[in-house]
Design a protein around this motif. Structure first.
Motif, PDB file in Angstrom:
ATOM      1  N   ALA A 150     -17.956 -34.031 -19.549  1.00 54.13           N
ATOM      2  CA  ALA A 150     -18.043 -35.456 -19.224  1.00 54.13           C
ATOM      3  C   ALA A 150     -17.894 -36.322 -20.467  1.00 54.13           C
ATOM      4  N   ILE A 151     -18.646 -36.024 -21.498  1.00 55.05           N
ATOM      5  CA  ILE A 151     -18.593 -36.848 -22.719  1.00 55.05           C
ATOM      6  C   ILE A 151     -17.230 -36.757 -23.378  1.00 55.05           C
ATOM      7  N   SER A 152     -16.693 -35.539 -23.494  1.00 55.28           N
ATOM      8  CA  SER A 152     -15.371 -35.371 -24.125  1.00 55.28           C
ATOM      9  C   SER A 152     -14.284 -36.061 -23.326  1.00 55.28           C
ATOM     10  N   GLY A 153     -14.328 -35.944 -21.996  1.00 54.72           N
ATOM     11  CA  GLY A 153     -13.328 -36.594 -21.151  1.00 54.72           C
ATOM     12  C   GLY A 153     -13.393 -38.108 -21.239  1.00 54.72           C
ATOM     13  N   LEU A 154     -14.602 -38.654 -21.292  1.00 54.51           N
ATOM     14  CA  LEU A 154     -14.741 -40.111 -21.403  1.00 54.51           C
ATOM     15  C   LEU A 154     -14.234 -40.626 -22.747  1.00 54.51           C
ATOM     16  N   VAL A 155     -14.568 -39.924 -23.819  1.00 57.60           N
ATOM     17  CA  VAL A 155     -14.084 -40.333 -25.148  1.00 57.60           C
ATOM     18  C   VAL A 155     -12.557 -40.268 -25.193  1.00 57.60           C
ATOM     19  N   ALA A 156     -11.998 -39.177 -24.681  1.00 57.62           N
ATOM     20  CA  ALA A 156     -10.539 -39.019 -24.682  1.00 57.62           C
ATOM     21  C   ALA A 156      -9.868 -40.069 -23.808  1.00 57.62           C
ATOM     22  N   THR A 178      -4.790 -41.661 -19.007  1.00 59.01           N
ATOM     23  CA  THR A 178      -6.224 -41.951 -19.072  1.00 59.01           C
ATOM     24  C   THR A 178      -6.967 -41.271 -17.929  1.00 59.01           C
ATOM     25  N   LEU A 179      -6.415 -41.343 -16.720  1.00 57.40           N
ATOM     26  CA  LEU A 179      -7.064 -40.716 -15.566  1.00 57.40           C
ATOM     27  C   LEU A 179      -7.114 -39.199 -15.687  1.00 57.40           C
ATOM     28  N   ALA A 180      -6.126 -38.609 -16.356  1.00 58.60           N
ATOM     29  CA  ALA A 180      -6.157 -37.156 -16.568  1.00 58.60           C
ATOM     30  C   ALA A 180      -7.373 -36.771 -17.406  1.00 58.60           C
ATOM     31  N   HIS A 181      -7.692 -37.570 -18.403  1.00 62.70           N
ATOM     32  CA  HIS A 181      -8.869 -37.277 -19.233  1.00 62.70           C
ATOM     33  C   HIS A 181     -10.169 -37.612 -18.497  1.00 62.70           C
ATOM     34  N   PHE A 182     -10.208 -38.751 -17.806  1.00 66.11           N
ATOM     35  CA  PHE A 182     -11.410 -39.120 -17.053  1.00 66.11           C
ATOM     36  C   PHE A 182     -11.699 -38.104 -15.940  1.00 66.11           C
ATOM     37  N   GLY A 183     -10.662 -37.435 -15.461  1.00 66.64           N
ATOM     38  CA  GLY A 183     -10.830 -36.424 -14.424  1.00 66.64           C
ATOM     39  C   GLY A 183     -11.641 -35.226 -14.877  1.00 66.64           C
ATOM     40  N   GLY A 184     -11.874 -35.094 -16.189  1.00 64.38           N
ATOM     41  CA  GLY A 184     -12.699 -34.004 -16.700  1.00 64.38           C
ATOM     42  C   GLY A 184     -14.101 -34.016 -16.124  1.00 64.38           C
ATOM     43  N   LEU A 185     -14.519 -35.155 -15.588  1.00 62.73           N
ATOM     44  CA  LEU A 185     -15.816 -35.223 -14.916  1.00 62.73           C
ATOM     45  C   LEU A 185     -15.856 -34.301 -13.698  1.00 62.73           C
ATOM     46  N   MET A 186     -14.690 -34.006 -13.136  1.00 65.07           N
ATOM     47  CA  MET A 186     -14.611 -33.167 -11.941  1.00 65.07           C
ATOM     48  C   MET A 186     -13.967 -31.819 -12.224  1.00 65.07           C
ATOM     49  N   GLY A 187     -13.855 -31.436 -13.466  1.00 68.58           N
ATOM     50  CA  GLY A 187     -13.272 -30.141 -13.807  1.00 68.58           C
ATOM     51  C   GLY A 187     -11.794 -30.259 -14.131  1.00 68.58           C
ATOM     52  N   CYS A 188     -11.079 -29.168 -13.901  1.00 64.31           N
ATOM     53  CA  CYS A 188      -9.667 -29.128 -14.300  1.00 64.31           C
ATOM     54  C   CYS A 188      -8.709 -29.583 -13.211  1.00 64.31           C
ATOM     55  N   VAL A 189      -9.183 -29.766 -11.982  1.00 64.59           N
ATOM     56  CA  VAL A 189      -8.288 -30.086 -10.863  1.00 64.59           C
ATOM     57  C   VAL A 189      -7.559 -31.416 -11.053  1.00 64.59           C
ATOM     58  N   PRO A 190      -8.228 -32.522 -11.419  1.00 63.68           N
ATOM     59  CA  PRO A 190      -7.477 -33.780 -11.574  1.00 63.68           C
ATOM     60  C   PRO A 190      -6.386 -33.712 -12.647  1.00 63.68           C
ATOM     61  N   SER A 191      -6.682 -33.116 -13.788  1.00 63.73           N
ATOM     62  CA  SER A 191      -5.657 -33.034 -14.839  1.00 63.73           C
ATOM     63  C   SER A 191      -4.523 -32.104 -14.422  1.00 63.73           C
ATOM     64  N   ALA A 219      -5.549 -32.452 -21.625  1.00 67.64           N
ATOM     65  CA  ALA A 219      -6.762 -32.456 -20.814  1.00 67.64           C
ATOM     66  C   ALA A 219      -6.890 -31.159 -20.017  1.00 67.64           C
ATOM     67  N   LEU A 220      -5.790 -30.665 -19.485  1.00 67.10           N
ATOM     68  CA  LEU A 220      -5.816 -29.412 -18.726  1.00 67.10           C
ATOM     69  C   LEU A 220      -6.188 -28.236 -19.614  1.00 67.10           C
ATOM     70  N   ASN A 221      -5.619 -28.191 -20.810  1.00 63.08           N
ATOM     71  CA  ASN A 221      -5.960 -27.114 -21.744  1.00 63.08           C
ATOM     72  C   ASN A 221      -7.431 -27.138 -22.134  1.00 63.08           C
ATOM     73  N   PHE A 222      -8.028 -28.308 -22.177  1.00 60.12           N
ATOM     74  CA  PHE A 222      -9.444 -28.405 -22.526  1.00 60.12           C
ATOM     75  C   PHE A 222     -10.347 -28.084 -21.334  1.00 60.12           C
ATOM     76  N   THR A 223     -10.004 -28.611 -20.165  1.00 62.86           N
ATOM     77  CA  THR A 223     -10.907 -28.473 -19.020  1.00 62.86           C
ATOM     78  C   THR A 223     -10.788 -27.140 -18.288  1.00 62.86           C
ATOM     79  N   LEU A 224      -9.656 -26.468 -18.365  1.00 62.66           N
ATOM     80  CA  LEU A 224      -9.480 -25.213 -17.621  1.00 62.66           C
ATOM     81  C   LEU A 224     -10.478 -24.129 -18.032  1.00 62.66           C
ATOM     82  N   PRO A 225     -10.581 -23.771 -19.315  1.00 63.80           N
ATOM     83  CA  PRO A 225     -11.556 -22.729 -19.674  1.00 63.80           C
ATOM     84  C   PRO A 225     -13.004 -23.153 -19.397  1.00 63.80           C
ATOM     85  N   LEU A 226     -13.311 -24.421 -19.625  1.00 70.15           N
ATOM     86  CA  LEU A 226     -14.673 -24.878 -19.378  1.00 70.15           C
ATOM     87  C   LEU A 226     -15.004 -24.904 -17.882  1.00 70.15           C
TER      88      LEU A 226
END
Length: 144
Positions: free
Chosen positions: A118-124, A45-58, A79-86
């Motif tokens: 942010a929205i995608s990470g929170l939903v995930a 869950t925290l890996a997905h919520f970390g999307g608020l801060m980019g790819c570093v937390p995941s 989560a990493l695959n989603f947040t890295l390019p963004l």
């Protein structure tokens, strides 16, 4: 006056005490313990919520916990695959936002990318917290 002791006697006493204490002490295992199901779900869950801060937390969660829990490994990689390019696009947009006259376009783009993250990470994260695996709709799957 101080008593003078034989240095060899002092050394042998010190060696004996170290040997006795070494017999009673046990080191810990170098292997990390596997995560419990609740911890596995929490880190996923925290890996997905970390999307608020980019790819570093995941990325950090993936590198530390991938061998300790299967759900965390799967979800932090997702989560990493989603947040890295963004995150790369976000940083590029921030840099290009410094250009005079057209920088506002890139600044607005950066805000929209962050809102998407942010929205995608929170939903995930909410889905993962329920114990359900989450798949992002548009994901490049760079890390296998």
């Amino acid at each position: 006056m101080a008593q003078s002791e034989d240095p060899s006697a002092r050394r042998s006493h010190r060696e004996r005490s170290e040997q006795n204490s070494a017999e009673h002490l046990q080191g810990s295992s170098s292997e990390a313990l596997p995560l419990t199901p609740a911890e596995d779900r929490r880190w996923a869950t925290l890996a997905h919520f970390g999307g608020l801060m980019g790819c570093v937390p995941s990325l950090v969660i993936y590198l530390i916990f991938r061998d300790r829990g299967p759900f965390t490994a799967q979800e932090s990689k997702e989560a990493l695959n989603f947040t890295l390019p963004l995150t790369v696009l976000l940083v590029g947009s921030y840099i290009l936002a410094l250009i005079p006259a057209i920088g506002w376009i890139f600044g607005l783009t950066a805000v929209l990318i962050w809102i998407c993250l942010a929205i995608s990470g929170l939903v995930a994260g909410i889905e993962c917290n329920k114990g359900r695996p989450y798949r992002y709709r548009l994901n490049l799957r760079l890390i296998h």
